[in-house]
Design a protein around this motif. Structure first.
Motif, mmCIF file in Angstrom:
data_model
loop_
_atom_site.group_PDB
_atom_site.id
_atom_site.type_symbol
_atom_site.label_atom_id
_atom_site.label_comp_id
_atom_site.label_asym_id
_atom_site.label_seq_id
_atom_site.Cartn_x
_atom_site.Cartn_y
_atom_site.Cartn_z
ATOM 1 N N GLY A 1 44.940 26.712 66.220
ATOM 2 C CA GLY A 1 44.436 27.989 65.727
ATOM 3 C C GLY A 1 43.859 27.911 64.320
ATOM 4 O O GLY A 1 42.848 28.550 64.023
ATOM 5 N N LEU A 2 44.510 27.140 63.461
ATOM 6 C CA LEU A 2 43.975 27.000 62.099
ATOM 7 C C LEU A 2 42.600 26.350 62.144
ATOM 8 O O LEU A 2 41.664 26.811 61.485
ATOM 9 C CB LEU A 2 44.936 26.171 61.221
ATOM 10 C CG LEU A 2 44.428 25.808 59.823
ATOM 11 C CD1 LEU A 2 44.060 27.047 59.004
ATOM 12 C CD2 LEU A 2 45.472 24.983 59.059
ATOM 13 N N ASP B 1 41.444 36.894 63.905
ATOM 14 C CA ASP B 1 42.506 35.896 64.021
ATOM 15 C C ASP B 1 43.385 36.395 65.164
ATOM 16 O O ASP B 1 44.227 37.282 64.990
ATOM 17 C CB ASP B 1 43.287 35.784 62.705
ATOM 18 C CG ASP B 1 44.445 34.791 62.806
ATOM 19 O OD1 ASP B 1 44.845 34.470 63.947
ATOM 20 O OD2 ASP B 1 44.947 34.366 61.754
ATOM 21 N N GLN C 1 48.023 35.758 67.512
ATOM 22 C CA GLN C 1 49.206 36.491 67.983
ATOM 23 C C GLN C 1 48.845 37.603 68.962
ATOM 24 O O GLN C 1 49.726 38.341 69.395
ATOM 25 C CB GLN C 1 49.975 37.086 66.789
ATOM 26 C CG GLN C 1 50.430 36.015 65.790
ATOM 27 C CD GLN C 1 51.358 36.536 64.701
ATOM 28 O OE1 GLN C 1 51.763 37.684 64.713
ATOM 29 N NE2 GLN C 1 51.684 35.664 63.762
ATOM 30 N N SER D 1 45.167 30.763 69.051
ATOM 31 C CA SER D 1 46.126 29.665 68.940
ATOM 32 C C SER D 1 46.981 29.641 70.194
ATOM 33 O O SER D 1 47.400 30.689 70.679
ATOM 34 C CB SER D 1 47.037 29.860 67.728
ATOM 35 O OG SER D 1 48.152 28.971 67.817
ATOM 36 N N LYS E 1 53.482 30.957 70.762
ATOM 37 C CA LYS E 1 52.630 32.146 70.916
ATOM 38 C C LYS E 1 52.812 32.740 72.317
ATOM 39 O O LYS E 1 53.433 32.126 73.174
ATOM 40 C CB LYS E 1 51.166 31.779 70.673
ATOM 41 C CG LYS E 1 50.907 31.003 69.396
ATOM 42 C CD LYS E 1 51.074 31.804 68.117
ATOM 43 C CE LYS E 1 50.687 30.922 66.933
ATOM 44 N NZ LYS E 1 50.810 31.510 65.631
HETATM 45 C C1 LIG Z 1 49.922 30.643 64.537
HETATM 46 C C2 LIG Z 1 48.929 31.328 63.713
HETATM 47 C C3 LIG Z 1 47.784 30.674 63.213
HETATM 48 C C4 LIG Z 1 47.587 29.201 63.327
HETATM 49 O O1 LIG Z 1 47.607 28.695 64.617
HETATM 50 P P1 LIG Z 1 48.042 27.171 64.848
HETATM 51 O O2 LIG Z 1 47.676 26.913 66.262
HETATM 52 O O3 LIG Z 1 49.513 27.098 64.611
HETATM 53 O O4 LIG Z 1 47.264 26.330 63.897
HETATM 54 C C5 LIG Z 1 46.852 31.423 62.525
HETATM 55 N N1 LIG Z 1 47.028 32.726 62.298
HETATM 56 C C6 LIG Z 1 48.112 33.391 62.744
HETATM 57 C C7 LIG Z 1 48.214 34.859 62.483
HETATM 58 C C8 LIG Z 1 49.109 32.717 63.442
HETATM 59 O O5 LIG Z 1 50.186 33.377 63.864
#
Ligand SMILES: *Cc1c(COP(=O)(O)O)cnc(C)c1O
Length: 379
Positions: free
Chosen positions: A62-63, A163, A166, A193, A198
């Protein structure tokens, strides 16, 4: 101390899918194709159909999905290093990290104490001539989307980047504008992500970018693959942020169950909200439409500065909890030099919030039991 009610049991989460997950793993092993290929292509198609977004790029996590969107806009000349991105102050640090990693400046906007999402009434004041985007974070699974955000973006020519780490499967309704749409399709681009915790988790790291913009999709895909548009031809100074086909295969098992998984979370949320009557506890808003919130976390507020006491009492009854997040990004050491306005609601939330167990492994009757334990904690 007994742990009758674990916070999250990933074994239980994946148990119903075990057989299909094993089959998916065997399929990938036998295919001999371990980077890219049909598993990734089919996953992208499935996520695109589910969210009704024309372009999907599977990525590493996700990042990276967020970073690639922002770096994609920079490569396309739509953003420049030093430009500003409005971001909710109440979020996971990854939202901020993606912005600063791209050489952009996160401009945190305070939370609405009730939704715990960005307070859209404060956004316009944060817009400057350098603002290029608003990052809408569907925190705890609650869709962060309203007409105010959409109008500000239109008026100032800003990109909206979701984003959606979640918020998978969440919906927003805009009568007259476009009816009901899924998170991930609301803005110009979105990051998903599939981190194992999740709502739909892979068995490792995984993520995706969705967008309505073919140019951005092409750029993100190239950036995630060393910046190459074709083999050994690098148009960008890129990265290796590709989605693992094994994770793509696992995710195709779980994605079709997104609405069912979220409905189960809603049932537990409802059990908590109906049963908790403790007057010193604030339960989260229950929205009108079931899918306005996919309940990634069920976050309550403990009044009177008694959060730590409350957490200890619950632990004494075998109820595990978590805090999302005890330190907001702007108070993390890595952002000590970031200038920001006063963010009183975000800081108050950080001191008051507690997340209760809500994933598979916590039954509706467990949630009611936990709620009754909560009602008996007094001070
Ligand atoms: C988990 C999360 C991310 C990052 O996702 P990853 O797959 O762990 O890199 C970004 N933003 C939010 C709000 C998250 O909860």
């Amino acid at each position: 101390m007994t742990d009758n009610y674990p916070f999250l049991d990933l074994g239980k989460v994946n148990e119903p899918y075990r057989e299909e997950l094993v089959k998916a793993a065997v399929r990938v092993i036998d295919s001999g194709r371990f980077v890219g290929g049909t598993e990734v292509d089919s996953f992208e198609k499935m996520l695109g159909e589910m969210t009704e977004v024309p372009y999907v790029v599977g990525v590493s996590n996700g990042l990276d999905a967020l970073r690639l969107i922002l770096k994609g806009y920079i490569e396309l000349g739509i953003m420049r290093p030093g430009d500003e991105v409005i971001v909710p102050a109440n979020t996971y640090v990854a939202s901020f990290l993606a912005i600063s990693d791209a050489g952009l400046i996160p401009i945190p906007v305070d939370a609405d104490i009730h939704t715990m999402n960005i307070d859209s009434a404060l956004i316009e004041k944060a817009v400057t001539t350098r603002t290029r985007a608003i990052m809408a974070v569907h925190l705890y699974g609650r869709t962060a989307w309203d007409k105010t955000i959409a109008d500000i973006a239109t008026r100032h020519g800003l990109k909206i980047i979701e984003d959606n780490a979640q918020g998978i499967g969440g919906r927003a309704t805009h009568p007259g504008l476009y009816g009901t749409r899924q998170t991930g399709s609301l803005g110009h681009a979105a990051a998903f992500s599939f981190y194992p915790t999740k709502n739909i988790g892979a068995l490792g790291d995984a993520g995706a970018v969705t967008t309505h913009d073919p140019e951005l999709a092409k750029t993100v895909r190239a950036l995630a693959n060393y910046g190459s548009d074709r083999r050994y031809h690098n148009i960008y100074r890129g990265y290796n942020c590709r989605l693992d086909p094994l994770q793509a295969a696992f995710l195709m098992v779980k994605l079709p169950h997104t609405d069912d998984e979220n409905a189960d979370r809603f049932e537990r949320a409802l059990a908590y909200s109906r049963t908790i009557t403790n007057p010193r506890i604030v339960t989260p808003l229950m929205s009108q439409a079931v899918t306005d919130n996919v309940w990634h976390q069920y976050v309550i507020r403990i009044l009177d500065g008694k959060r730590d006491f409350f957490v200890r009492q619950l632990a004494g009854h075998g109820v595990a909890t978590d805090i999302h997040y005890a330190t907001p990004p702007h108070l993390q050491p890595c952002y000590a030099s970031l200038s920001h306005p006063a963010l009183p609601m975000t800081e108050q939330l950080a001191d008051e919030i507690v997340s209760l167990p809500i994933a598979a492994g916590t039954s509706v009757s467990d949630a009611a039991d936990i709620a009754r334990i909560i009602n008996n904690i007094t001070w």
